[in-house]
Motif scaffolding. Sequence first.
Motif, PDB file in Angstrom:
ATOM      1  N   THR A 147      -0.575  19.576  -9.227  1.00  0.00           N
ATOM      2  CA  THR A 147       0.139  18.726  -8.267  1.00  0.00           C
ATOM      3  C   THR A 147      -0.407  18.952  -6.866  1.00  0.00           C
ATOM      4  N   PHE A 148      -0.379  17.899  -6.044  1.00  0.00           N
ATOM      5  CA  PHE A 148      -0.740  18.011  -4.635  1.00  0.00           C
ATOM      6  C   PHE A 148       0.486  17.650  -3.800  1.00  0.00           C
ATOM      7  N   VAL A 149       0.862  18.562  -2.888  1.00  0.00           N
ATOM      8  CA  VAL A 149       2.010  18.342  -2.005  1.00  0.00           C
ATOM      9  C   VAL A 149       1.475  18.218  -0.583  1.00  0.00           C
ATOM     10  N   GLY A 150       1.630  17.047   0.017  1.00  0.00           N
ATOM     11  CA  GLY A 150       1.053  16.771   1.322  1.00  0.00           C
ATOM     12  C   GLY A 150       1.722  17.509   2.465  1.00  0.00           C
ATOM     13  N   GLY A 151       1.079  17.483   3.611  1.00  0.00           N
ATOM     14  CA  GLY A 151       1.534  18.234   4.776  1.00  0.00           C
ATOM     15  C   GLY A 151       2.920  17.834   5.243  1.00  0.00           C
ATOM     16  N   GLY A 152       3.714  18.835   5.604  1.00  0.00           N
ATOM     17  CA  GLY A 152       5.026  18.604   6.191  1.00  0.00           C
ATOM     18  C   GLY A 152       6.087  18.133   5.228  1.00  0.00           C
ATOM     19  N   VAL A 153       5.825  18.191   3.932  1.00  0.00           N
ATOM     20  CA  VAL A 153       6.812  17.738   2.948  1.00  0.00           C
ATOM     21  C   VAL A 153       7.985  18.721   2.891  1.00  0.00           C
ATOM     22  N   ALA A 154       9.198  18.182   2.781  1.00  0.00           N
ATOM     23  CA  ALA A 154      10.396  19.000   2.614  1.00  0.00           C
ATOM     24  C   ALA A 154      10.992  18.713   1.240  1.00  0.00           C
ATOM     25  N   VAL A 155      11.214  19.760   0.448  1.00  0.00           N
ATOM     26  CA  VAL A 155      11.720  19.609  -0.915  1.00  0.00           C
ATOM     27  C   VAL A 155      13.070  20.312  -1.018  1.00  0.00           C
ATOM     28  N   ASN A 181      -0.315  22.041   4.696  1.00  0.00           N
ATOM     29  CA  ASN A 181       0.274  22.717   5.849  1.00  0.00           C
ATOM     30  C   ASN A 181       1.756  22.374   6.042  1.00  0.00           C
ATOM     31  N   ASN A 182       2.530  23.387   6.377  1.00  0.00           N
ATOM     32  CA  ASN A 182       3.926  23.231   6.812  1.00  0.00           C
ATOM     33  C   ASN A 182       4.853  22.651   5.748  1.00  0.00           C
ATOM     34  N   VAL A 183       4.481  22.755   4.494  1.00  0.00           N
ATOM     35  CA  VAL A 183       5.371  22.323   3.421  1.00  0.00           C
ATOM     36  C   VAL A 183       6.527  23.305   3.297  1.00  0.00           C
ATOM     37  N   MET A 184       7.718  22.786   3.003  1.00  0.00           N
ATOM     38  CA  MET A 184       8.914  23.615   2.838  1.00  0.00           C
ATOM     39  C   MET A 184       9.478  23.386   1.441  1.00  0.00           C
ATOM     40  N   LEU A 185       9.330  24.382   0.577  1.00  0.00           N
ATOM     41  CA  LEU A 185       9.894  24.316  -0.766  1.00  0.00           C
ATOM     42  C   LEU A 185      11.171  25.144  -0.785  1.00  0.00           C
ATOM     43  N   ALA A 186      12.313  24.490  -0.948  1.00  0.00           N
ATOM     44  CA  ALA A 186      13.589  25.200  -0.953  1.00  0.00           C
ATOM     45  C   ALA A 186      13.768  25.971  -2.256  1.00  0.00           C
ATOM     46  N   GLY A 187      14.795  26.801  -2.286  1.00  0.00           N
ATOM     47  CA  GLY A 187      15.017  27.673  -3.432  1.00  0.00           C
ATOM     48  C   GLY A 187      15.143  26.927  -4.746  1.00  0.00           C
ATOM     49  N   HIS A 188      14.633  27.552  -5.799  1.00  0.00           N
ATOM     50  CA  HIS A 188      14.747  27.050  -7.175  1.00  0.00           C
ATOM     51  C   HIS A 188      13.929  25.784  -7.425  1.00  0.00           C
ATOM     52  N   THR A 189      13.030  25.445  -6.520  1.00  0.00           N
ATOM     53  CA  THR A 189      12.152  24.294  -6.735  1.00  0.00           C
ATOM     54  C   THR A 189      11.100  24.631  -7.777  1.00  0.00           C
ATOM     55  N   THR A 246       3.161  10.898 -11.036  1.00  0.00           N
ATOM     56  CA  THR A 246       3.526   9.839 -10.106  1.00  0.00           C
ATOM     57  C   THR A 246       3.118  10.193  -8.682  1.00  0.00           C
ATOM     58  N   MET A 247       3.121   9.175  -7.826  1.00  0.00           N
ATOM     59  CA  MET A 247       2.956   9.370  -6.385  1.00  0.00           C
ATOM     60  C   MET A 247       4.293   9.078  -5.712  1.00  0.00           C
ATOM     61  N   VAL A 248       4.684   9.974  -4.808  1.00  0.00           N
ATOM     62  CA  VAL A 248       5.981   9.847  -4.147  1.00  0.00           C
ATOM     63  C   VAL A 248       5.771   9.877  -2.636  1.00  0.00           C
ATOM     64  N   ALA A 249       6.461   8.984  -1.923  1.00  0.00           N
ATOM     65  CA  ALA A 249       6.321   8.902  -0.472  1.00  0.00           C
ATOM     66  C   ALA A 249       7.689   8.711   0.174  1.00  0.00           C
ATOM     67  N   GLU A 250       7.700   8.796   1.504  1.00  0.00           N
ATOM     68  CA  GLU A 250       8.913   8.569   2.291  1.00  0.00           C
ATOM     69  C   GLU A 250      10.072   9.414   1.766  1.00  0.00           C
ATOM     70  N   ARG A 251      11.200   8.797   1.423  1.00  0.00           N
ATOM     71  CA  ARG A 251      12.341   9.543   0.881  1.00  0.00           C
ATOM     72  C   ARG A 251      12.556   9.140  -0.576  1.00  0.00           C
ATOM     73  N   ASP A 252      12.033   9.957  -1.481  1.00  0.00           N
ATOM     74  CA  ASP A 252      12.245   9.775  -2.918  1.00  0.00           C
ATOM     75  C   ASP A 252      11.778   8.411  -3.423  1.00  0.00           C
ATOM     76  N   GLU A 253      10.682   7.900  -2.873  1.00  0.00           N
ATOM     77  CA  GLU A 253      10.169   6.612  -3.316  1.00  0.00           C
ATOM     78  C   GLU A 253       8.923   6.810  -4.178  1.00  0.00           C
ATOM     79  N   ALA A 281       6.808  13.467   3.381  1.00  0.00           N
ATOM     80  CA  ALA A 281       7.839  12.908   2.515  1.00  0.00           C
ATOM     81  C   ALA A 281       9.031  13.861   2.423  1.00  0.00           C
ATOM     82  N   ARG A 282      10.175  13.308   2.055  1.00  0.00           N
ATOM     83  CA  ARG A 282      11.395  14.088   1.821  1.00  0.00           C
ATOM     84  C   ARG A 282      11.762  13.914   0.352  1.00  0.00           C
ATOM     85  N   VAL A 283      11.768  15.018  -0.369  1.00  0.00           N
ATOM     86  CA  VAL A 283      11.992  14.963  -1.806  1.00  0.00           C
ATOM     87  C   VAL A 283      13.304  15.666  -2.118  1.00  0.00           C
TER      88      VAL A 283
END
Length: 250
Positions: free
Chosen positions: A127-135, A113-121, A161-168, A151-153
């Motif tokens: 892959t699983f992208v969790g709720g509210g992620v901004a890419v 829910n509420n994931v935001m994939l910006a242009g050209h992503t 890999t697993m990624v959390a927080e800001r690019d971790e 998370a903020r990617v």
Amino acid sequence: MIHPTAIIEAGAQLGAECEVQAYAVVTRHAVLGDRVIVGSFAVIGGDPQHLTFDRRMATQAIIGAGTVLREHVTVNRSIYADGRTVVGENCYLMTAAHVAHDCVIGNHVVVANNVMLAGHTSVGAHTFVGGGVAVHQFTRIGEGAMISGVARVARDAAPFTMVAERDEVIGLNLVGLRRRGVPRASVAELKTAFREVYFTAGNIRETAARALEQGTYQTPEARRFLEFFTSGKRGFARARREGGEEEAQE
């Protein structure tokens, strides 16, 4: 099945056994594969959110067979002449997910829910992208990755890999690897490659390239992991120094 309140514009292409629910909009720029489900109030093939876009251009948004787009999902068409935004087969996009222009999503991807994939992503298969992620735009997320909720990617996230927080990067997605039945030999090499890339001092691209050249890694998964670092326009998400190595060794 097409609900009486749904809008299917002339020129839209729908495969067999599609379902378009109440108040959804499938524009003339949309191409839906077989058995695609479009939830209520979703908009597929809408204009990109781009200030200089020429609406007269013939561009597309393509949805692969068996994909489910839940309510309020938006998938924008490309900004380039004859370009396309692509969502793969058997994906599941949950409520209010946004796929911007020129994104490419692989097969069997779950976007919460509420994931935001910006242009050209780009998002790799499984892959699983969790709720509210901004890419961030032009970011790559490799196959088999797991992105933690909210998370903020803004940097490329390597495969598996697993990624959390800001690019971790917090470890390997071992649960996902096991569920896909990835052989133990591949998992073992991935663990070694993970430690070599993220916990060796120096340039991460050079470290990965050197590991490939040495020929130590033979499994396809480990080599795809290392090859990921040889391309891309952005930097790479980096391992969390506390806990990252331990989690990769589970």
